[in-house]
Every structure is written in structure tokens, then in C-alpha cells.
Design a protein around this motif. Structure first.
Motif, PDB file in Angstrom:
ATOM      1  N   GLU A 144       0.828  -1.203   0.000  1.00 56.21           N
ATOM      2  CA  GLU A 144       0.000   0.000   0.000  1.00 56.21           C
ATOM      3  C   GLU A 144       0.864   1.255   0.000  1.00 56.21           C
ATOM      4  OE1 GLU A 144      -3.042  -0.309  -0.595  1.00 56.21           O
ATOM      5  OE2 GLU A 144      -3.646  -2.272   0.166  1.00 56.21           O
ATOM      6  N   SER A 145       0.245   2.388  -0.264  1.00 60.26           N
ATOM      7  CA  SER A 145       0.991   3.651  -0.354  1.00 60.26           C
ATOM      8  C   SER A 145       1.609   4.060   0.980  1.00 60.26           C
ATOM      9  CB  SER A 145       0.098   4.767  -0.885  1.00 60.26           C
ATOM     10  OG  SER A 145      -0.993   4.982  -0.022  1.00 60.26           O
ATOM     11  N   ASP A 146       1.108   3.516   2.098  1.00 58.50           N
ATOM     12  CA  ASP A 146       1.691   3.836   3.405  1.00 58.50           C
ATOM     13  C   ASP A 146       2.751   2.820   3.826  1.00 58.50           C
ATOM     14  OD1 ASP A 146       0.203   1.615   4.075  1.00 58.50           O
ATOM     15  OD2 ASP A 146      -1.023   2.625   5.580  1.00 58.50           O
ATOM     16  N   GLY A 147       3.081   1.869   2.930  1.00 60.90           N
ATOM     17  CA  GLY A 147       4.123   0.896   3.204  1.00 60.90           C
ATOM     18  C   GLY A 147       3.645  -0.399   3.824  1.00 60.90           C
ATOM     19  N   THR A 148       2.364  -0.494   4.149  1.00 58.88           N
ATOM     20  CA  THR A 148       1.847  -1.738   4.735  1.00 58.88           C
ATOM     21  C   THR A 148       1.564  -2.748   3.625  1.00 58.88           C
ATOM     22  OG1 THR A 148      -0.433  -0.940   4.685  1.00 58.88           O
ATOM     23  CG2 THR A 148       0.812  -0.568   6.724  1.00 58.88           C
ATOM     24  N   LEU A 149       1.533  -4.010   4.010  1.00 56.60           N
ATOM     25  CA  LEU A 149       1.207  -5.082   3.081  1.00 56.60           C
ATOM     26  C   LEU A 149      -0.207  -5.571   3.386  1.00 56.60           C
ATOM     27  CD1 LEU A 149       4.566  -7.103   3.122  1.00 56.60           C
ATOM     28  CD2 LEU A 149       3.726  -5.595   1.323  1.00 56.60           C
ATOM     29  N   SER A 150      -1.083  -5.480   2.393  1.00 59.72           N
ATOM     30  CA  SER A 150      -2.450  -5.976   2.538  1.00 59.72           C
ATOM     31  C   SER A 150      -2.543  -7.341   1.874  1.00 59.72           C
ATOM     32  CB  SER A 150      -3.443  -5.031   1.847  1.00 59.72           C
ATOM     33  OG  SER A 150      -3.447  -3.780   2.473  1.00 59.72           O
ATOM     34  N   VAL A 151      -3.142  -8.268   2.578  1.00 61.55           N
ATOM     35  CA  VAL A 151      -3.281  -9.630   2.066  1.00 61.55           C
ATOM     36  C   VAL A 151      -4.766  -9.929   1.885  1.00 61.55           C
ATOM     37  CG1 VAL A 151      -2.838 -12.069   2.542  1.00 61.55           C
ATOM     38  CG2 VAL A 151      -1.177 -10.337   3.268  1.00 61.55           C
ATOM     39  N   VAL A 152      -5.097 -10.400   0.689  1.00 57.58           N
ATOM     40  CA  VAL A 152      -6.465 -10.803   0.380  1.00 57.58           C
ATOM     41  C   VAL A 152      -6.419 -12.277   0.004  1.00 57.58           C
ATOM     42  CG1 VAL A 152      -8.487 -10.407  -1.082  1.00 57.58           C
ATOM     43  CG2 VAL A 152      -6.964  -8.486  -0.514  1.00 57.58           C
ATOM     44  N   THR A 153      -7.104 -13.106   0.765  1.00 57.31           N
ATOM     45  CA  THR A 153      -7.094 -14.542   0.462  1.00 57.31           C
ATOM     46  C   THR A 153      -7.864 -14.808  -0.828  1.00 57.31           C
ATOM     47  OG1 THR A 153      -9.079 -14.960   1.757  1.00 57.31           O
ATOM     48  CG2 THR A 153      -6.954 -15.162   2.908  1.00 57.31           C
ATOM     49  N   ALA A 154      -7.550 -15.920  -1.449  1.00 53.15           N
ATOM     50  CA  ALA A 154      -8.224 -16.288  -2.696  1.00 53.15           C
ATOM     51  C   ALA A 154      -9.723 -16.425  -2.481  1.00 53.15           C
ATOM     52  CB  ALA A 154      -7.640 -17.589  -3.240  1.00 53.15           C
ATOM     53  N   SER A 155     -10.124 -16.965  -1.334  1.00 58.96           N
ATOM     54  CA  SER A 155     -11.551 -17.142  -1.066  1.00 58.96           C
ATOM     55  C   SER A 155     -12.267 -15.815  -0.833  1.00 58.96           C
ATOM     56  CB  SER A 155     -11.750 -18.059   0.148  1.00 58.96           C
ATOM     57  OG  SER A 155     -11.180 -17.480   1.307  1.00 58.96           O
ATOM     58  N   SER A 156     -11.513 -14.774  -0.485  1.00 62.70           N
ATOM     59  CA  SER A 156     -12.096 -13.451  -0.254  1.00 62.70           C
ATOM     60  C   SER A 156     -11.968 -12.529  -1.456  1.00 62.70           C
ATOM     61  CB  SER A 156     -11.414 -12.777   0.939  1.00 62.70           C
ATOM     62  OG  SER A 156     -11.568 -13.533   2.099  1.00 62.70           O
ATOM     63  N   LEU A 157     -11.253 -12.957  -2.483  1.00 58.94           N
ATOM     64  CA  LEU A 157     -10.963 -12.081  -3.622  1.00 58.94           C
ATOM     65  C   LEU A 157     -12.214 -11.686  -4.394  1.00 58.94           C
ATOM     66  CD1 LEU A 157      -8.647 -10.673  -5.079  1.00 58.94           C
ATOM     67  CD2 LEU A 157      -8.381 -12.713  -6.487  1.00 58.94           C
ATOM     68  N   GLY A 158     -13.149 -12.577  -4.519  1.00 62.13           N
ATOM     69  CA  GLY A 158     -14.389 -12.259  -5.235  1.00 62.13           C
ATOM     70  C   GLY A 158     -14.108 -11.756  -6.638  1.00 62.13           C
ATOM     71  N   ASP A 159     -14.718 -10.624  -7.010  1.00 56.70           N
ATOM     72  CA  ASP A 159     -14.503 -10.059  -8.340  1.00 56.70           C
ATOM     73  C   ASP A 159     -13.278  -9.157  -8.399  1.00 56.70           C
ATOM     74  OD1 ASP A 159     -15.288  -7.782  -6.998  1.00 56.70           O
ATOM     75  OD2 ASP A 159     -16.984  -7.330  -8.315  1.00 56.70           O
ATOM     76  N   ALA A 160     -12.520  -9.076  -7.308  1.00 54.92           N
ATOM     77  CA  ALA A 160     -11.287  -8.272  -7.205  1.00 54.92           C
ATOM     78  C   ALA A 160     -11.540  -6.776  -7.372  1.00 54.92           C
ATOM     79  CB  ALA A 160     -10.227  -8.769  -8.184  1.00 54.92           C
ATOM     80  N   SER A 161     -12.756  -6.334  -7.127  1.00 51.46           N
ATOM     81  CA  SER A 161     -13.054  -4.904  -7.283  1.00 51.46           C
ATOM     82  C   SER A 161     -12.287  -4.051  -6.284  1.00 51.46           C
ATOM     83  CB  SER A 161     -14.564  -4.653  -7.159  1.00 51.46           C
ATOM     84  OG  SER A 161     -15.043  -5.110  -5.908  1.00 51.46           O
ATOM     85  N   ALA A 162     -11.866  -4.615  -5.157  1.00 52.97           N
ATOM     86  CA  ALA A 162     -11.060  -3.851  -4.197  1.00 52.97           C
ATOM     87  C   ALA A 162      -9.675  -3.548  -4.757  1.00 52.97           C
ATOM     88  CB  ALA A 162     -10.934  -4.606  -2.889  1.00 52.97           C
ATOM     89  N   LEU A 163      -9.287  -4.241  -5.817  1.00 53.82           N
ATOM     90  CA  LEU A 163      -7.976  -4.028  -6.428  1.00 53.82           C
ATOM     91  C   LEU A 163      -8.052  -3.099  -7.642  1.00 53.82           C
ATOM     92  CD1 LEU A 163      -6.651  -7.711  -6.318  1.00 53.82           C
ATOM     93  CD2 LEU A 163      -6.338  -5.902  -4.629  1.00 53.82           C
ATOM     94  N   ALA A 164      -9.171  -2.434  -7.843  1.00 51.19           N
ATOM     95  CA  ALA A 164      -9.379  -1.608  -9.029  1.00 51.19           C
ATOM     96  C   ALA A 164      -8.315  -0.520  -9.193  1.00 51.19           C
ATOM     97  CB  ALA A 164     -10.769  -0.967  -8.991  1.00 51.19           C
ATOM     98  N   ASP A 165      -7.798   0.018  -8.101  1.00 52.43           N
ATOM     99  CA  ASP A 165      -6.787   1.086  -8.189  1.00 52.43           C
ATOM    100  C   ASP A 165      -5.358   0.564  -8.107  1.00 52.43           C
ATOM    101  OD1 ASP A 165      -6.995   0.349  -5.518  1.00 52.43           O
ATOM    102  OD2 ASP A 165      -6.661   2.377  -4.776  1.00 52.43           O
ATOM    103  N   VAL A 166      -5.186  -0.749  -8.174  1.00 48.62           N
ATOM    104  CA  VAL A 166      -3.852  -1.353  -8.100  1.00 48.62           C
ATOM    105  C   VAL A 166      -3.414  -1.702  -9.526  1.00 48.62           C
ATOM    106  CG1 VAL A 166      -2.471  -3.232  -7.160  1.00 48.62           C
ATOM    107  CG2 VAL A 166      -4.368  -2.297  -5.819  1.00 48.62           C
ATOM    108  N   PRO A 167      -2.388  -1.014 -10.030  1.00 47.16           N
ATOM    109  CA  PRO A 167      -1.922  -1.315 -11.389  1.00 47.16           C
ATOM    110  C   PRO A 167      -1.534  -2.783 -11.531  1.00 47.16           C
ATOM    111  CG  PRO A 167      -0.915   0.711 -10.577  1.00 47.16           C
ATOM    112  CD  PRO A 167      -1.642   0.092  -9.417  1.00 47.16           C
ATOM    113  N   GLY A 168      -1.962  -3.389 -12.622  1.00 54.43           N
ATOM    114  CA  GLY A 168      -1.615  -4.783 -12.904  1.00 54.43           C
ATOM    115  C   GLY A 168      -2.579  -5.800 -12.348  1.00 54.43           C
ATOM    116  N   ALA A 169      -3.513  -5.382 -11.529  1.00 54.99           N
ATOM    117  CA  ALA A 169      -4.476  -6.320 -10.948  1.00 54.99           C
ATOM    118  C   ALA A 169      -5.670  -6.440 -11.879  1.00 54.99           C
ATOM    119  CB  ALA A 169      -4.917  -5.853  -9.572  1.00 54.99           C
ATOM    120  N   LYS A 170      -5.839  -7.584 -12.420  1.00 55.88           N
ATOM    121  CA  LYS A 170      -6.986  -7.845 -13.308  1.00 55.88           C
ATOM    122  C   LYS A 170      -7.853  -8.898 -12.629  1.00 55.88           C
ATOM    123  CE  LYS A 170      -4.033  -7.121 -17.281  1.00 55.88           C
ATOM    124  NZ  LYS A 170      -2.755  -7.103 -16.596  1.00 55.88           N
ATOM    125  N   GLY A 171      -9.155  -8.727 -12.743  1.00 56.98           N
ATOM    126  CA  GLY A 171     -10.104  -9.646 -12.130  1.00 56.98           C
ATOM    127  C   GLY A 171      -9.926 -11.042 -12.458  1.00 56.98           C
TER     128      GLY A 171
END
Length: 171
Positions: A144-171
Motif C-alpha cells: 500500500e501507499s503507506d508501506g503496509t502489506l495488505s493480504v487478500v485470500t483467494a476465497s475473499s478475492l471475489g470479483d477483485a473490485s477492491a484491487l481496481a486502483d492497483v496497477p496490474g491487478a486484473k479480475g
């Protein structure tokens, strides 16, 4: 020197108390965003606030009113930048780093790790801290922009819409 005069100590006590109280009120009025999780810009402002407070406390060359104006200026600039970045998303990149995808659908992105000086060990530590024990079961790890690491499990990824602002993340 160990001691110059009682008046110097009294000045530090009075000016320090007034400057501290002013800073606390200023931070409360300016809102939670002023001292939110720190990205690089927020860190600079926080360090500048501390440095200014120390100067007000210890320098007899700086009047309390000058210090108060300096503190208000720093908090005001922080407010303006936070306001601008929420109104014009393109301005956000000028003051904060974009989040970076380090692992996607169980695959470690070594180029991203190297570019951001994150070791595989740090990546695994973040995954373990999230309660996962298998990298293949992780949908994404984002620096993340503040230097923390966010972890999203595969079972929680869903449609990956939370990654919309992360370059390279495709659903």
C-alpha cells in the motif's frame, strides 16, 4: 551549560504548554486525515510539525505567535493537499505512491518485489500474519501507499473490485 536562568525554564514551560495546546486544538479541528496512516507526504508533514514544535519550545528567537502561524500553515497545507487529492484523483499521484501488486492469485511477482525492495520473507510474513499458510491460497498481496502489506485470500478475492486502483491487478 547546565543552567542559564530561571526565566528560560519558565519560558519553555509557558510557551511549550501554549504551543502544545494550540497544536492539539489545531489537529482536532483539522480532522482525522491530518495524522492518518502515514504515506511519504504525511510523514514529512508530521516530522515538520514536530520540528516546528521543538523550535517553538527551545528557540528564544521564535515568538510563540510565529510558531503558531507555522503550525497552522503546515496543518493548512496538509488539509489543502488532502482536499485536492480527494477532488482530483490525478493529483494524488503527485503526493502519494500508487499501491503495488506483489502477489497475484498465488504467483509471486518478483520484479515488483525487487523494484520496491521487499523480500520474499517479508511477503511470506505478511501472508502468515493474515492467517494464511499457503501462498497458492492468497488472491493478492498489495504494497500500500503507506508501506503496509495488505493480504487478500483467494476465497475473499471475489470479483477483485477492491484491487481496481492497483496497477496490474486484473479480475
Amino acid at each position: 551549560m547546565w543552567f542559564d536562568a530561571w526565566s528560560d525554564l519558565v519560558r519553555v514551560l509557558l510557551v511549550g504548554t501554549a504551543a502544545y495546546a494550540f497544536l492539539v486544538v489545531l489537529l482536532r479541528v483539522s480532522g482525522k486525515r491530518t495524522l492518518a496512516k502515514l504515506n511519504a507526504f504525511d510523514l514529512v508533514v508530521t516530522v515538520a510539525l514536530g520540528s516546528t514544535l521543538a523550535t517553538i519550545l527551545l528557540s528564544t528567537d521564535v515568538a510563540w505567535a510565529e510558531g503558531a502561524v507555522a503550525l497552522a500553515l503546515l496543518v493548512g497545507l496538509q488539509f489543502v493537499v488532502a482536499w485536492a487529492t480527494t477532488r482530483w484523483p490525478s493529483s494524488r499521484s503527485a503526493v502519494t505512491a500508487a499501491p503495488t501488486l506483489l502477489l497475484h492469485r498465488g504467483e509471486v511477482l518478483d520484479d515488483a518485489l525487487r523494484a520496491h525492495r521487499v523480500s520474499r520473507g517479508e511477503l511470506r510474513q505478511a501472508v502468515r500474519a493474515s492467517g494464511s499458510g499457503d501462498l497458492s491460497q492468497v488472491g493478492a498481496v498489495v504494497l500500500e501507499s503507506d508501506g503496509t502489506l495488505s493480504v487478500v485470500t483467494a476465497s475473499s478475492l471475489g470479483d477483485a473490485s477492491a484491487l481496481a486502483d492497483v496497477p496490474g491487478a486484473k479480475g
